[in-house]
Design an enzyme around this catalytic site. Structure first.
Site, PDB file in Angstrom:
ATOM      1  N   GLU A 128       0.807  -1.215   0.000  1.00  0.00           N
ATOM      2  CA  GLU A 128       0.000   0.000   0.000  1.00  0.00           C
ATOM      3  C   GLU A 128       0.845   1.271   0.000  1.00  0.00           C
ATOM      4  O   GLU A 128       0.505   2.253  -0.673  1.00  0.00           O
ATOM      5  CB  GLU A 128      -0.953   0.010   1.201  1.00  0.00           C
ATOM      6  CG  GLU A 128      -2.147  -0.934   1.059  1.00  0.00           C
ATOM      7  CD  GLU A 128      -1.821  -2.395   1.340  1.00  0.00           C
ATOM      8  OE1 GLU A 128      -0.675  -2.679   1.752  1.00  0.00           O
ATOM      9  OE2 GLU A 128      -2.698  -3.247   1.161  1.00  0.00           O
ATOM     10  N   HIS A 142     -11.160  -5.066   9.920  1.00  0.00           N
ATOM     11  CA  HIS A 142     -11.764  -5.009   8.584  1.00  0.00           C
ATOM     12  C   HIS A 142     -13.123  -4.310   8.596  1.00  0.00           C
ATOM     13  O   HIS A 142     -13.958  -4.587   7.742  1.00  0.00           O
ATOM     14  CB  HIS A 142     -11.944  -6.418   8.009  1.00  0.00           C
ATOM     15  CG  HIS A 142     -10.679  -7.089   7.563  1.00  0.00           C
ATOM     16  ND1 HIS A 142      -9.761  -7.596   8.446  1.00  0.00           N
ATOM     17  CD2 HIS A 142     -10.175  -7.317   6.328  1.00  0.00           C
ATOM     18  CE1 HIS A 142      -8.749  -8.130   7.759  1.00  0.00           C
ATOM     19  NE2 HIS A 142      -8.966  -7.975   6.480  1.00  0.00           N
TER      20      HIS A 142
HETATM   21  C1  LIG Z   1      -2.289  -4.540   4.184  1.00  0.00           C
HETATM   22  C2  LIG Z   1      -3.338  -5.386   3.595  1.00  0.00           C
HETATM   23  N1  LIG Z   1      -3.598  -5.261   2.278  1.00  0.00           N
HETATM   24  C3  LIG Z   1      -4.534  -6.043   1.695  1.00  0.00           C
HETATM   25  C4  LIG Z   1      -5.224  -6.957   2.421  1.00  0.00           C
HETATM   26  C5  LIG Z   1      -6.284  -7.836   1.755  1.00  0.00           C
HETATM   27  N2  LIG Z   1      -5.780  -9.201   1.655  1.00  0.00           N
HETATM   28  C6  LIG Z   1      -6.050 -10.112   2.619  1.00  0.00           C
HETATM   29  S1  LIG Z   1      -5.252 -11.554   2.358  1.00  0.00           S
HETATM   30  C7  LIG Z   1      -4.531 -10.985   0.947  1.00  0.00           C
HETATM   31  C8  LIG Z   1      -3.599 -11.872   0.185  1.00  0.00           C
HETATM   32  C9  LIG Z   1      -2.412 -12.249   0.995  1.00  0.00           C
HETATM   33  O1  LIG Z   1      -1.621 -13.164   0.322  1.00  0.00           O
HETATM   34  P1  LIG Z   1      -0.429 -13.907   1.045  1.00  0.00           P
HETATM   35  O2  LIG Z   1       0.394 -12.963   1.830  1.00  0.00           O
HETATM   36  O3  LIG Z   1       0.271 -14.700   0.003  1.00  0.00           O
HETATM   37  O4  LIG Z   1      -1.135 -14.872   2.094  1.00  0.00           O
HETATM   38  P2  LIG Z   1      -2.161 -16.057   1.828  1.00  0.00           P
HETATM   39  O5  LIG Z   1      -3.530 -15.461   1.966  1.00  0.00           O
HETATM   40  O6  LIG Z   1      -1.904 -16.597   0.475  1.00  0.00           O
HETATM   41  O7  LIG Z   1      -1.915 -17.037   2.907  1.00  0.00           O
HETATM   42  C10 LIG Z   1      -4.924  -9.677   0.690  1.00  0.00           C
HETATM   43  C11 LIG Z   1      -4.503  -8.895  -0.466  1.00  0.00           C
HETATM   44  C12 LIG Z   1      -4.950  -7.027   3.811  1.00  0.00           C
HETATM   45  N3  LIG Z   1      -5.627  -7.865   4.634  1.00  0.00           N
HETATM   46  N4  LIG Z   1      -3.994  -6.249   4.359  1.00  0.00           N
END
Ligand SMILES: Cc1ncc(C[n+]2csc(CCOP(=O)(O)OP(=O)(O)O)c2C)c(N)n1
Ligand SMILES: [Mg+2]
Lengths: 351, 323
Positions: free
Chosen positions: B58, B127
């Site tokens: 971000e 959230h």
């Molecule tokens: C700072 C932030 N940006 C966006 C999100 C929305 N979001 C939640 S999970 C996710 C994907 C995360 O991917 P990863 O780090 O690979 O973890 P995974 O869910 O695959 O275990 C996103 C974009 C968030 N929760 N926090």
């Protein structure tokens, strides 16, 4: 041992079976969370994110710890406390928002914790738990008792400043922390190679460790013994005061990123996996299913003569019974009183 | 045309992108519409070059949008949840909001930051927040918070055309709401309030999701013979103070309603401003409706108890009228 190629990594047969049991328990728990959407509509309304596909990675990592060690995780957090021995009925109750939940219904699926067992909690904000693992490791360093901290996070999280800032500090201060990057090939609806420069260049994500002069290893996260091996080495290094390691554990998330999000009243469900819904990669997903780490490890243990059919069946039956109990008690558990909503903002309510 | 709040925003983005090739959209998962399907279809129409999926970064995304805005693009950046805006705050607060000022007027940042907040989906503490009052505290930012699809689309058009950084705070509960819209949605000027229901007894100045709650409250109170005027500021910064004062001078009573925590909320700023400007016109101190001073709990009963709603507005109207 009947399979000569099987390498137990120094683990006695009962520990090997125990690793398998934990994997089965995690899988069963996640299945029951998922089934809740269909079987008990409305019981879960917020976000859930499942660890199916990552069981071997979780169990192999936690097996490298000793009492006193700690860990932090993300919103995808159901597996770690199960491996640490948390009460699954209280976990399910938390996910259902009940007063008897691990956090009294305040936190829910994304925010489990069990500090007594070393689980320091999660961040629903991607990447922001990584500094907490780093700080807990700093506290351990100051205590001088050789405790180690594992920080779990996803591939996507390694694009946050908090990841890079933490790795630099940990390497600089030689902190007893192991960063476990669970590369599950997706960050929500995006493939890793669409969001990660190393992956796009065909390099492992563990390459990032080089920038911070720490060891970086990539391990098959579908093999609990390979994970155990890699983590044991990293944990030993941390315990010896030699500093952090970045372990990239390659897993494949078997469910969609999370349940659907919809306005109040609209039923929620687990959508189709993004590999299929977004990328049409049916064969890739089927291959991942065929490589499912749970049956894979069972087959390895059976072939090695460590696990018989009857014990394997009773492990499955026990897990099914345990999680049925978790669902039943959670469904019957009371909700918190609305008056409780104002508690826990501060240790003591301001006058 | 019947559409939803979410579809209206997507359509406004498409309209702006068709009209001006310098308009680009960037954010996490935007090419597949994001979690609320707002940007669905844009990547198909405008291509991956103008609808960019970003890594989960971000701070960098916001900074990149600032640099691009200073170099001729009109970026519309999406921060998926306002809760994640914390990670972009340096770029927004210390960079975007101050570039024009520090450069003596030479460096504008014509960027739009879209985000969404609000509770009600059992999203728990990280959230579900409403954080717009932080943004209102920063000179250099404009902040709009539409409650209706027509305003969401119209204000977005104005925000994209605006020479300064504008934050558009949408609401996740409003996204699926259906609304009748004209075929062509006219831009809604930034800084102009709308009176959504006339009434002579009390003014309810309501924001975002609290607008429909306040209209419900007005219906209930009408049955008791209390006539509520519901005004939606639509823009928080710059606030349409003349419109608020005009209403208050007729009704002599003001209730400010937002979902954000009341403590330190933007309602406090409005209350103080109106009390100073219209002291002699007010028959009672300004009442505020907002959430209690606590993080948002997960459990359904706790979240419902937390959330301000129509009943909270009814109670505040009764208090301000002394009945
Ligand atoms: C700072 C932030 N940006 C966006 C999100 C929305 N979001 C939640 S999970 C996710 C994907 C995360 O991917 P990863 O780090 O690979 O973890 P995974 O869910 O695959 O275990 C996103 C974009 C968030 N929760 N926090
Ligand atoms: Mg991932």
């Amino acid at each position: 041992m009947t399979d000569p190629a099987f390498d137990p990594r120094g683990l006695a047969p009962d520990r090997l079976v125990e690793l398998y049991r934990q994997m089965v328990r995690i899988r069963e728990f996640e299945e029951r969370v998922k089934r809740t959407f269909a079987e008990h509509p409305g019981v879960i309304r917020g976000h859930t994110h499942l660890a199916d596909g990552a069981e071997a990675s979780i169990v192999g990592s936690v097996a490298a710890l000793r009492p006193g060690d700690q860990l932090t995780a993300t919103y995808r957090c159901h597996g770690y406390p199960i491996a640490l021995g948390s009460d699954t009925a209280a976990m399910m109750a938390e996910i259902y928002g009940r007063a008897t939940g691990t956090c009294g219904g305040y936190g829910g699926s994304m925010h489990l914790c069990d500090p007594e067992r070393g689980f320091l909690g999660t961040s629903g904000i991607v990447g922001q738990g990584i500094p907490h693992a780093t700080g807990a490791a700093w506290a351990a360093q100051i205590r001088g008792d050789r405790d180690v901290v594992l920080g779990f996070f996803g591939d996507g999280a390694s694009k946050q400043g908090a990841f890079h800032e933490s790795l630099n500090i940990a390497a600089l201060w030689k902190l007893p922390v192991v960063y476990v990057l669970e590369n599950n090939s997706f960050s929500a609806g995006v493939r890793t190679e669409q969001e990660d420069a190393n992956a796009a260049a065909g390099e492992p994500l563990a390459t990032k460790a080089k920038a911070y002069s720490m060891p970086g290893v990539t391990v098959d996260g579908g093999d609990p013994l390979a994970v155990y091996d890699a983590l044991s080495a990293a944990v030993a290094r941390a315990r010896a005061g030699e500093g952090p390691t970045l372990v990239e554990s390659r897993v494949y998330r078997l469910s969609a990123h999370g349940n659907s999000i919809a306005p109040p009243g609209v039923p929620l469900h687990y959508p189709e996996h993004e590999a299929i819904s977004r990328f049409g990669a049916v064969e890739e997903y089927e291959a991942a299913k065929r490589g499912d780490p749970v049956p894979r490890f069972r087959a390895a243990l059976v072939a090695a003569g460590v696990l018989g059919d009857a014990p394997a069946r009773s492990i499955a039956a026990d897990a099914a019974e345990e999680m049925q109990h978790a669902v039943d008690t959670a469904l019957a558990a009371p909700f918190p009183e609305p008056a409780a909503a104002l508690e826990h903002v501060y240790a003591e309510a301001p006058a | 045309m019947i559409t939803t709040y979410a579809r209206a925003i997507g359509a406004a983005l498409a309209t702006a992108m068709r009209a001006d090739p310098s308009v680009v959209v960037l954010g996490e998962d935007v090419s597949v519409g994001g979690p609320f399907t707002v940007t669905t279809g844009l990547a198909e129409e405008f291509g991956a070059g103008r609808v960019l999926d970003t890594p989960i970064s971000e701070a960098a995304i916001c900074g990149v949008a600032i640099g691009a805005a200073q170099s001729g693009l009109r970026p519309v950046l999406e921060i998926m949840y306002v809760d994640f805006l914390t990670l972009a705050l340096d770029q927004l607060v210390n960079q975007a909001a101050k570039a024009r000022f520090m450069s003596g007027g030479q460096l504008g940042v014509p960027m739009v930051l879209r985000t969404q907040g609000g509770a009600g989906q059992r999203g728990a503490a990280q959230h579900s927040q409403s954080l717009e009052s932080w943004l209102c505290h920063v000179p250099g930012l404009k902040v709009v918070m539409p409650s209706r699809a027509v305003d969401a689309a119209g204000l977005l058009a104005s925000a994209i055309a605006d020479p300064d950084p504008v934050v558009v705070v949408e609401n996740k509960i409003l996204y699926p709401r259906r609304e009748q819209l004209p075929e062509v949605v006219e831009p809604v000027p930034i800084g102009v309030a709308a009176t959504l229901r006339p009434g002579r007894d009390v003014t309810v100045l309501a924001m975002s999701r609290m607008v429909s709650e306040s209209l419900d409250a007005a219906d209930q109170l009408a049955a008791e013979g209390v006539e509520v005027e519901v005004v939606d500021p639509r823009t928080l910064v710059p606030l349409d103070l003349p419109a608020v004062l005009d209403s208050v001078r007729r009704t002599h009573h003001l209730v400010v309603a937002h979902e954000a925590v009341a403590h330190g909320g933007f309602g406090a700023e409005i209350a103080a401003t109106v009390q100073k400007a219209a002291f002699d016109d007010l028959d009672a101190p300004v009442e505020r409706v907002g959430a209690p001073f606590q993080p948002i709990p997960l459990s359904p009963g706790l979240e419902d108890a937390y959330l301000p709603d129509a009943a909270s507005v009814v109670a505040a109207v009764r208090r301000v009228l002394g009945r």
